[in-house]
Design an enzyme around this catalytic site. Structure first.
Site, mmCIF file in Angstrom:
data_model
loop_
_atom_site.group_PDB
_atom_site.id
_atom_site.type_symbol
_atom_site.label_atom_id
_atom_site.label_comp_id
_atom_site.label_asym_id
_atom_site.label_seq_id
_atom_site.Cartn_x
_atom_site.Cartn_y
_atom_site.Cartn_z
ATOM 1 N N SER A 52 53.868 57.780 7.763
ATOM 2 C CA SER A 52 55.340 57.476 7.381
ATOM 3 C C SER A 52 55.650 59.133 6.830
ATOM 4 O O SER A 52 54.863 59.656 6.300
ATOM 5 C CB SER A 52 55.509 56.489 6.175
ATOM 6 O OG SER A 52 56.708 56.742 5.485
ATOM 7 N N TYR A 86 52.176 53.825 -2.027
ATOM 8 C CA TYR A 86 52.560 53.634 -0.679
ATOM 9 C C TYR A 86 52.454 55.064 0.167
ATOM 10 O O TYR A 86 51.599 55.302 1.371
ATOM 11 C CB TYR A 86 53.913 53.120 -0.298
ATOM 12 C CG TYR A 86 54.187 53.020 0.950
ATOM 13 C CD1 TYR A 86 53.730 51.939 1.981
ATOM 14 C CD2 TYR A 86 55.085 54.082 1.424
ATOM 15 C CE1 TYR A 86 54.354 52.037 3.319
ATOM 16 C CE2 TYR A 86 55.458 53.859 2.956
ATOM 17 C CZ TYR A 86 55.156 53.001 3.797
ATOM 18 O OH TYR A 86 55.660 52.954 4.954
#
Length: 262
Positions: free
Chosen positions: A140, A153
């Site tokens: 990501s 995350y």
């Protein structure tokens, strides 16, 4: 390994994983789908077999559970037909770091880092011996941007980028291609996990657009594919700046700016 090796895709029941399964099936690859939702995988498998004539196996597994993860590891290490691993399964958490419980964080780390690491470890030696194959790790852009405020995350996705880059340096000379794919905001079910209505967000990429772009990067054998980034020169400049610092890490003494002066 055949000209069209089998592809194992984790998190394959919906979203990015299901789209990857569709793209590889359309190219004539047999599939091994891994996810928790058996019903969705069965529906997807039946459709892909009917539309493309490929063989589709299913492994129902929660990759945070060691015994179920071990089943997938064994398939990767033992099945010589599997030549491509797509490490897609992942999750996210809502709230700030101090609001997230240790158990929630542990599960996040288990699915986002431990599972893909173990699966890569299971398949990489066999691919290296064969001198061909590929590992695709879904990261990501958050892993490059602590400013986005998704601390744990983002840390897991930074791990995935570093792992991919390191594996590419190690395995590339042995004929194994490793790709890190870095999506930005994409319309997937992960937003349900953080309690966010994705339809209320701006600049949301559709799953099909993301995976189509990632497959272009795959075909080009890019080490890092960032579908939303318009100017690849920015990534090249980032890499060049990082690499320019490497010789300066080898100094015997601390840098002058850290030495005490009277």
């Amino acid at each position: 390994m055949t000209l069209a090796p089998s592809v194992l895709v984790t998190g394959a029941s919906t979203g990015i994983g299901a789209a990857y399964a569709q793209r590889f099936a359309a190219r004539g690859h047999d599939l091994v789908l891994v996810a928790r939702d058996m019903a969705r995988m069965e529906t997807l498998a039946a459709r892909l077999h009917q539309e493309n004539g490929v063989s589709v196996d299913i492994i129902q597994a929660d990759l945070t559970r060691p015994a179920e993860l071990a089943t997938v590891e064994a398939r990767l290490s033992d099945d010589a037909r599997i030549g491509i691993l797509v490490n897609n399964a992942g999750t996210a958490l809502g709230g700030s770091f101090i609001e997230q419980s240790p158990d929630e964080v542990a599960r996040l780390v288990a699915i986002n880092t431990t599972a893909p690491l173990r699966l890569a470890t299971a398949v990489a030696p066999r691919l290296a011996r064969a001198g061909e194959g590929a590992i695709v790790n879904i990261g990501s852009v958050v892993g490059l941007a602590p400013e986005f405020g998704m601390t744990v995350y983002g840390a897991t996705k930074a791990f995935m980028l570093f792992l991919s880059q390191g594996l590419n340096l190690e395995l590339g000379p042995k004929g194994v291609y490793v790709q890190a794919v870095l999506p930005a905001t994409t319309r997937t079910a992960i937003w349900d996990h953080v309690g966010t209505d994705v339809s209320a967000l701006s600049y949301v990429m559709e799953v099909d657009d993301l995976v189509d772009a990632a497959m272009v990067g795959f075909d080009r054998r890019e080490a890092v594919t960032i579908p939303p980034l318009p100017d690849s020169g920015q990534w090249d400049a980032f890499q060049a700046a990082r690499q320019a610092m490497l010789p300066n890490y080898r100094n015997r003494l601390p840098a002058e700016r850290y030495r005490m002066h009277a």
